[in-house]
Design an enzyme around this catalytic site. Structure first.
Site, PDB file in Angstrom:
ATOM      1  N   TYR A 243     -25.392  -6.540 -34.759  1.00 23.19           N
ATOM      2  CA  TYR A 243     -24.668  -5.575 -33.935  1.00 23.19           C
ATOM      3  C   TYR A 243     -25.162  -5.689 -32.500  1.00 23.19           C
ATOM      4  CZ  TYR A 243     -22.994  -1.058 -32.169  1.00 23.19           C
ATOM      5  OH  TYR A 243     -22.382  -0.078 -31.428  1.00 23.19           O
TER       6      TYR A 243
ATOM      7  N   ASP B 114     -31.199 -10.112 -28.478  1.00 24.11           N
ATOM      8  CA  ASP B 114     -30.879  -8.693 -28.433  1.00 24.11           C
ATOM      9  C   ASP B 114     -32.087  -7.939 -28.961  1.00 24.11           C
ATOM     10  OD1 ASP B 114     -30.026  -6.091 -28.886  1.00 24.11           O
ATOM     11  OD2 ASP B 114     -28.017  -6.686 -29.511  1.00 24.11           O
TER      12      ASP B 114
ATOM     13  N   LYS C  99     -33.129   1.405 -26.331  1.00 24.35           N
ATOM     14  CA  LYS C  99     -33.663   2.332 -27.334  1.00 24.35           C
ATOM     15  C   LYS C  99     -35.073   2.795 -26.972  1.00 24.35           C
ATOM     16  CE  LYS C  99     -30.717   1.249 -31.321  1.00 24.35           C
ATOM     17  NZ  LYS C  99     -30.019   2.517 -31.496  1.00 24.35           N
TER      18      LYS C  99
END
Length: 432
Positions: free
Chosen positions: A146, A243, A271
């Protein structure tokens, strides 16, 4: 007390929210509540309280960002002080430079950086930079990975077993034309990558990958896989993009690239970088960031580098370095991960619990080790849903897709409490 009675306030608020918010939520991932979407009033340390007054030990950490725990007092004070000087300058300020210098020192590929607000934005920026430098259009990604919700990467996020070779859009509304620019392959299959790049490498601007497949199964790379991607990208002149939205600052202050010793050309962080504030970073080797630096390609955003988020990021990095928090998080996470696996064996339940420790995945499966998305897709989702329901009634909040996060605010007593709750929950699950 029944679950319906215990969480009646959240249900009432969800029903009210549904009259004004599409689906009653502001992110689709929140629509999949264990019983129904929950509503919360406050959070502190490793705990949250819902509108019904239930105290919950939290292993979702807001889908990962709250690495210091909720409402860390030093972080809050630093953010308050920054906002008192101005919430948004839409111009440069000293703390932005200080945070960039810290990240440059810690992250192997971070010769140059840019700040933005979300992982989805950062992924798009990295892809645009790679296309600008190579003059190519296609992107190679992996099944189950994702990289944000935007059309260019929302393919094969959770492909069905009969998908075949054609990319599968994540949901309705994704531009069909984007399929021409995406190649999707199984994770950890270096031979498939090599064959594909030998055939199409001259068209591929970048290979983008989670260095640990966190979003689906928390699957670590097989030995030599990341090194192989590095070599293939070098051979074909394509960018290697990591990522690190989840792995960054959780698996190590240098990210997964520091942990595994493989340096990408471009990387995105988020995050945990902002500890709950909307902050992401684009980091890259100077040669690959050149189109951005020269203004040949654009990356923009009014909110980029805003005072509150930069202050949160700078505080997070300083606290993690100063307090040796990542070592504690890894130790506690490994104890929790291994304890859950032992409980599965105790109750004769086929569990797979795997991942580095600071984050890990739990699934009901007879397969002892997952190495790619199809393995995780075969897990017994209904059994895990029932487990999450039982754990919520025990006072433990979990992510329903099986991913667990541990924070600096968790303690050994929290781990013991959770394992005792899991022991009871597993014992009470129906046997098939």
């Amino acid at each position: 007390m029944t679950a319906e009675a215990r969480f009646a306030g959240s249900r009432a608020w969800h029903e009210r929210a549904s009259s004004v918010l599409a689906g009653g939520v502001s992110s689709q991932f929140r629509a999949f509540g264990v019983f129904h979407p929950m509503h919360y009033t406050r959070a502190d340390g490793a705990r949250m309280w819902d509108v019904d007054g239930n105290e919950l030990l939290d292993f979702t950490l807001s889908q990962g960002p709250c690495i210091l725990g909720h409402s860390h007092p030093e972080l809050v004070a630093r953010v308050q002080a920054a906002v008192a000087k101005g919430q948004l300058f839409a111009g440069q300020h000293a703390e932005e430079v200080l945070l960039a210098e810290a990240l440059q020192r810690l992250i192997p590929c971070a010769e140059k950086l840019r700040f933005t607000s979300s992982g989805s934005e950062a992924a798009q920026a990295c892809i645009r930079i790679a296309r600008a430098k190579t003059g190519r259009q296609r992107i190679l990604k992996f099944d189950g990975h994702y990289h944000g919700w935007l059309d260019s990467v929302a393919w094969n996020v959770a492909p069905p077993g009969n998908a075949g070779d054609a990319p599968v859009p994540w949901c309705a509304g994704i531009a069909e034309s984007a399929a021409a620019d995406i190649i999707c392959l199984p994770w950890n299959d270096l031979d498939a990558v090599r064959r594909t790049m030998d055939a199409h490498g001259q068209e591929v601007a970048a290979i983008i990958t989670e260095p640990v497949m966190c979003n689906q199964g928390c699957i670590e790379p097989l030995p030599g896989f990341l090194q192989g991607l590095r070599a293939i990208c070098d051979e074909h002149g394509s960018a290697l993009i990591f990522d690190e939205i989840i792995t960054g600052f959780r698996i190590g202050l240098g990210g997964a690239q520091g942990h595994y010793g493989v340096t990408p050309d471009l990387a995105l962080f988020g995050k945990a970088l902002g500890s709950g504030f909307p902050l992401a970073a684009i980091a890259g080797r100077e040669a690959w960031m050149a189109p951005l630096e020269a203004g040949r390609t654009y990356h923009a955003g009014t909110m980029n580098g805003n005072n509150a988020c930069i202050a949160a990021g700078l505080a997070t990095v300083e606290i993690l370095e100063r307090d040796d928090a990542l070592r504690r998080i890894a130790t506690l996470g490994a104890a929790l991960r291994d304890g859950l696996a032992q409980l599965g064996a105790k109750h004769g339940i086929a569990l797979r619990v795997q991942g580095p420790g600071p984050m890990f995945h739990m699934g009901f499966s007879t397969l002892a080790r997952a190495t790619e998305f199809r393995h995780v897709a075969a897990d017994d989702k209904a059994a895990y849903h029932a487990f999450c329901q039982a754990m919520l009634l025990e006072g433990v909040r979990l992510i329903e897709r099986g991913l667990w996060y541990v924070s600096a605010a968790h303690t050994e007593d929290d781990i013991a409490f959770t394992l005792a709750a899991a022991d009871r929950s597993l014992a009470g699950l129906p046997r098939t």
